[in-house]
Design a protein around this motif. Structure first.
Motif, PDB file in Angstrom:
ATOM      1  N   GLN A  17       0.819  -1.209   0.000  1.00  0.00           N
ATOM      2  CA  GLN A  17       0.000   0.000   0.000  1.00  0.00           C
ATOM      3  C   GLN A  17       0.853   1.260   0.000  1.00  0.00           C
ATOM      4  N   GLU A  18       1.990   1.219   0.660  1.00  0.00           N
ATOM      5  CA  GLU A  18       2.847   2.401   0.692  1.00  0.00           C
ATOM      6  C   GLU A  18       3.440   2.699  -0.683  1.00  0.00           C
ATOM      7  N   ASP A  19       3.724   1.664  -1.456  1.00  0.00           N
ATOM      8  CA  ASP A  19       4.168   1.882  -2.838  1.00  0.00           C
ATOM      9  C   ASP A  19       3.050   2.525  -3.659  1.00  0.00           C
ATOM     10  N   LYS A  20       1.835   2.006  -3.494  1.00  0.00           N
ATOM     11  CA  LYS A  20       0.680   2.564  -4.211  1.00  0.00           C
ATOM     12  C   LYS A  20       0.408   4.000  -3.769  1.00  0.00           C
ATOM     13  N   LEU A  21       0.599   4.275  -2.493  1.00  0.00           N
ATOM     14  CA  LEU A  21       0.367   5.622  -1.964  1.00  0.00           C
ATOM     15  C   LEU A  21       1.320   6.633  -2.601  1.00  0.00           C
ATOM     16  N   LYS A  22       2.569   6.254  -2.762  1.00  0.00           N
ATOM     17  CA  LYS A  22       3.541   7.158  -3.393  1.00  0.00           C
ATOM     18  C   LYS A  22       3.129   7.492  -4.829  1.00  0.00           C
ATOM     19  N   GLU A  23       2.647   6.475  -5.552  1.00  0.00           N
ATOM     20  CA  GLU A  23       2.158   6.708  -6.913  1.00  0.00           C
ATOM     21  C   GLU A  23       0.970   7.672  -6.902  1.00  0.00           C
ATOM     22  N   LEU A  24       0.072   7.486  -5.939  1.00  0.00           N
ATOM     23  CA  LEU A  24      -1.120   8.338  -5.840  1.00  0.00           C
ATOM     24  C   LEU A  24      -0.739   9.787  -5.555  1.00  0.00           C
ATOM     25  N   LEU A  25       0.177   9.990  -4.607  1.00  0.00           N
ATOM     26  CA  LEU A  25       0.574  11.354  -4.239  1.00  0.00           C
ATOM     27  C   LEU A  25       1.202  12.080  -5.431  1.00  0.00           C
ATOM     28  N   LYS A  26       2.014  11.382  -6.173  1.00  0.00           N
ATOM     29  CA  LYS A  26       2.624  11.978  -7.369  1.00  0.00           C
ATOM     30  C   LYS A  26       1.538  12.340  -8.386  1.00  0.00           C
ATOM     31  N   TYR A  27       0.566  11.443  -8.529  1.00  0.00           N
ATOM     32  CA  TYR A  27      -0.505  11.653  -9.505  1.00  0.00           C
ATOM     33  C   TYR A  27      -1.370  12.866  -9.150  1.00  0.00           C
ATOM     34  N   VAL A  28      -1.804  12.975  -7.895  1.00  0.00           N
ATOM     35  CA  VAL A  28      -2.684  14.091  -7.528  1.00  0.00           C
ATOM     36  C   VAL A  28      -1.921  15.410  -7.520  1.00  0.00           C
ATOM     37  N   ASN A  29      -0.637  15.370  -7.201  1.00  0.00           N
ATOM     38  CA  ASN A  29       0.156  16.595  -7.232  1.00  0.00           C
ATOM     39  C   ASN A  29       0.269  17.135  -8.651  1.00  0.00           C
ATOM     40  N   GLU A  30       0.255  16.231  -9.619  1.00  0.00           N
ATOM     41  CA  GLU A  30       0.370  16.644 -11.020  1.00  0.00           C
ATOM     42  C   GLU A  30      -0.983  16.987 -11.644  1.00  0.00           C
ATOM     43  N   ASN A  31      -2.068  16.387 -11.120  1.00  0.00           N
ATOM     44  CA  ASN A  31      -3.343  16.475 -11.832  1.00  0.00           C
ATOM     45  C   ASN A  31      -4.528  17.050 -11.062  1.00  0.00           C
ATOM     46  N   SER A  32      -4.445  17.130  -9.739  1.00  0.00           N
ATOM     47  CA  SER A  32      -5.589  17.595  -8.947  1.00  0.00           C
ATOM     48  C   SER A  32      -5.403  19.034  -8.478  1.00  0.00           C
ATOM     49  N   SER A 276      -7.430   2.626  18.686  1.00  0.00           N
ATOM     50  CA  SER A 276      -6.863   1.288  18.855  1.00  0.00           C
ATOM     51  C   SER A 276      -7.690   0.263  18.091  1.00  0.00           C
ATOM     52  N   ASP A 277      -7.096  -0.874  17.818  1.00  0.00           N
ATOM     53  CA  ASP A 277      -7.788  -1.953  17.122  1.00  0.00           C
ATOM     54  C   ASP A 277      -9.055  -2.331  17.884  1.00  0.00           C
ATOM     55  N   GLY A 278     -10.170  -2.394  17.155  1.00  0.00           N
ATOM     56  CA  GLY A 278     -11.438  -2.756  17.779  1.00  0.00           C
ATOM     57  C   GLY A 278     -12.179  -1.591  18.400  1.00  0.00           C
ATOM     58  N   GLU A 279     -11.543  -0.418  18.441  1.00  0.00           N
ATOM     59  CA  GLU A 279     -12.181   0.769  19.032  1.00  0.00           C
ATOM     60  C   GLU A 279     -12.946   1.535  17.958  1.00  0.00           C
ATOM     61  N   GLU A 280     -14.039   2.144  18.348  1.00  0.00           N
ATOM     62  CA  GLU A 280     -14.873   2.878  17.399  1.00  0.00           C
ATOM     63  C   GLU A 280     -14.254   4.223  17.028  1.00  0.00           C
ATOM     64  N   GLY A 281     -14.408   4.583  15.764  1.00  0.00           N
ATOM     65  CA  GLY A 281     -13.932   5.873  15.293  1.00  0.00           C
ATOM     66  C   GLY A 281     -14.517   6.158  13.926  1.00  0.00           C
ATOM     67  N   GLU A 282     -14.163   7.316  13.366  1.00  0.00           N
ATOM     68  CA  GLU A 282     -14.688   7.668  12.049  1.00  0.00           C
ATOM     69  C   GLU A 282     -13.832   7.050  10.958  1.00  0.00           C
ATOM     70  N   LEU A 283     -14.494   6.434   9.986  1.00  0.00           N
ATOM     71  CA  LEU A 283     -13.792   5.822   8.863  1.00  0.00           C
ATOM     72  C   LEU A 283     -13.264   6.910   7.931  1.00  0.00           C
ATOM     73  N   VAL A 284     -11.976   6.860   7.668  1.00  0.00           N
ATOM     74  CA  VAL A 284     -11.304   7.801   6.771  1.00  0.00           C
ATOM     75  C   VAL A 284     -10.584   6.979   5.714  1.00  0.00           C
ATOM     76  N   ILE A 285     -10.800   7.298   4.449  1.00  0.00           N
ATOM     77  CA  ILE A 285     -10.268   6.452   3.375  1.00  0.00           C
ATOM     78  C   ILE A 285      -9.415   7.248   2.386  1.00  0.00           C
ATOM     79  N   THR A 286      -8.460   6.540   1.792  1.00  0.00           N
ATOM     80  CA  THR A 286      -7.658   7.052   0.684  1.00  0.00           C
ATOM     81  C   THR A 286      -7.793   6.059  -0.455  1.00  0.00           C
ATOM     82  N   THR A 287      -8.278   6.518  -1.598  1.00  0.00           N
ATOM     83  CA  THR A 287      -8.540   5.611  -2.714  1.00  0.00           C
ATOM     84  C   THR A 287      -7.267   5.322  -3.495  1.00  0.00           C
ATOM     85  N   LEU A 288      -7.131   4.091  -3.949  1.00  0.00           N
ATOM     86  CA  LEU A 288      -6.000   3.681  -4.777  1.00  0.00           C
ATOM     87  C   LEU A 288      -6.514   3.255  -6.146  1.00  0.00           C
ATOM     88  N   GLY A 289      -5.833   3.684  -7.191  1.00  0.00           N
ATOM     89  CA  GLY A 289      -6.195   3.258  -8.540  1.00  0.00           C
ATOM     90  C   GLY A 289      -7.334   4.019  -9.175  1.00  0.00           C
TER      91      GLY A 289
END
Length: 428
Positions: A17-32, A276-289
């Motif tokens: 995922q960290e490899d994919k994240l680096k690709e995403l950051l480069k992409y949005v910096n160039e296009n978003s 922590s694992d199993g603790e309730e919180g707000e879902l925050v997502i980063t899309t890949l691809g």
């Protein structure tokens, strides 16, 4: 059909995922335009983000950001958009989400592996009981996913139990894609028309829009009512238009599995810090691809708990537990996400309506219901019909409406502190 990455170790998944994240950051910096502005304003360079933990250096993206700067999130020209969908937001203005040809392929892959997660195979036939029109992403996603999986699909659409049963008896589907409370209507119709539901050939339901389980994964009231009459497997799913990704239960039915090749998940507290694992919180997502409208650290507004203990199905991915609740009075109504301000804005289109209050409550099967109480001096059936049509057009659903007197509305709107009228009464 389990993608190899979903069987990998947690360390391997993180590195992937960290490899994919680096690709995403480069992409949005160039296009978003939006994220380029964020990087500039926060003095962040994409090379500063090298790990999942480094995501905390970035600000979160909110639904309000999407509404206010909708066009700035697009990374491709409009000529590359193949499909346009919309989702309603807290300000009542729909957010436009566009999908390129590549995004539609991604959407199909997501649903194919999600269906496979729930046990659907190539020889199965699925009956789609949700709409594919009205700029609704989900129905299209299901169709594309079933097609990619190589299974069969019957596009019946929403409602009409008689037509649903006609298709079930004629084409012998093995799974239904359905809002679970609608299963009760199918049961009622079958009982009234001497249809033996347990010899119909249906072996499972891919359930959308409403929860089936308690936080310990035991069946909730709605699921128990269904299972008491219909001996089928029930699989919960969770998804949203913005993420173009689904979390679907496997055979173990212990939460919806993350697809790490498609989405990065954070579960954050009120201060945007990881829980922590199993603790309730707000879902925050980063899309890949995602090509047209990728999102970094998008706050879904949904409160969930994540589970990382091993699953007997062979996947080593994070699982999301049942939805705990919604921030800012988010409502899941008949499979559609709604917010009271969106309803307020629609009602404001009608000058005949002089006052209103939105009541939210749980019905007898534990799912959300909405009752809009209005004061309209010249109320008529024609006015109510116009309001319902307007809701269906803009929000895809039509809540119940009750005519009240001016005095009733004023009493409901009266707050204890008297600072401003109460617009929403949440009884859940």
């Amino acid at each position: 059909m389990i993608p190899e990455i979903e069987k990998a170790t947690s360390e391997e998944i993180k590195a992937f995922q960290e490899d994919k994240l680096k690709e995403l950051l480069k992409y949005v910096n160039e296009n978003s335009p939006y994220y380029r502005r964020v990087f500039r304003n926060y003095k962040i360079h994409p090379s500063d983000i090298n790990s999942i933990e480094d995501l905390a250096k970035l600000p979160v993206t909110t639904k309000e950001d999407l509404q206010q700067y909708n066009d700035d999130f697009f990374c491709v020209p409009k000529s590359k958009i193949i499909d346009f969908v919309t989702t309603s937001g807290t300000l009542g203005e729909p957010v436009t989400v566009g999908l390129t040809d590549k995004d539609l392929d991604r959407l199909a892959y997501n649903e194919a592996i999600s269906f496979a997660c729930a046990g659907v195979q190539e020889e199965d036939i699925l009956q789609l009981t949700t709409t594919m029109d009205r700029r609704f992403m989900a129905g299209l996603a299901y169709f594309l996913g079933v097609r990619k999986l190589g299974a069969g699909i019957i596009r019946v659409g929403a409602g009409i139990p008689e037509l649903q049963w006609d298709s079930i008896l004629k084409f012998k589907p093995t799974y239904l894609i359905v809002v679970p409370s609608f299963l009760l209507k199918l049961i009622q119709y079958a009982e009234a028309n001497t249809i033996d539901i347990n010899s119909s050939g249906i072996k499972g339901a891919i359930c959308i829009g409403e929860s089936l389980r308690n936080q310990d994964f035991s069946l909730n009231i709605l699921a128990k009512k269904i299972k008491a009459k219909w001996d089928i497997e029930l699989y919960s799913t969770y998804a949203s238009t913005e993420m173009s990704t689904a979390f679907t239960e496997c055979s173990e039915q212990q939460g919806g599995h993350q697809h790490p090749e498609l989405i990065i998940v954070e579960i954050l507290d009120e201060d945007n810090q990881p829980v922590s694992d199993g603790e309730e919180g707000e879902l925050v997502i980063t899309t890949l691809g995602v090509e047209a409208m990728p999102l970094l650290r998008f706050k879904t507004g949904d409160i969930v708990a994540g589970h990382t203990d091993s699953c007997n199905c062979g996947r080593n991915t994070l699982r999301l537990g049942p939805l705990v609740g919604r921030k800012k009075q988010m409502i899941k109504y008949k499979g559609t996400t709604l917010y009271p301000p969106a309803m307020d804005n629609l009602l404001n289109d009608f000058t005949e309506v002089k006052g209103h209050v939105v009541e939210i409550y749980h019905n007898e099967i534990g799912t959300d219901e909405i009752l809009i109480k209005i004061f309209a001096p010249k109320a008529s059936d024609r006015l109510l019909s116009k309001i319902r049509d307007h809701f269906r057009s803009k929000l895809r659903v039509s809540p119940a409406i009750e005519i009240c007197s001016r005095e009733e509305i004023q009493k409901l709107q009266s707050s204890k502190l008297g600072r401003k009228p109460v617009g929403v009464i949440d009884k859940r």
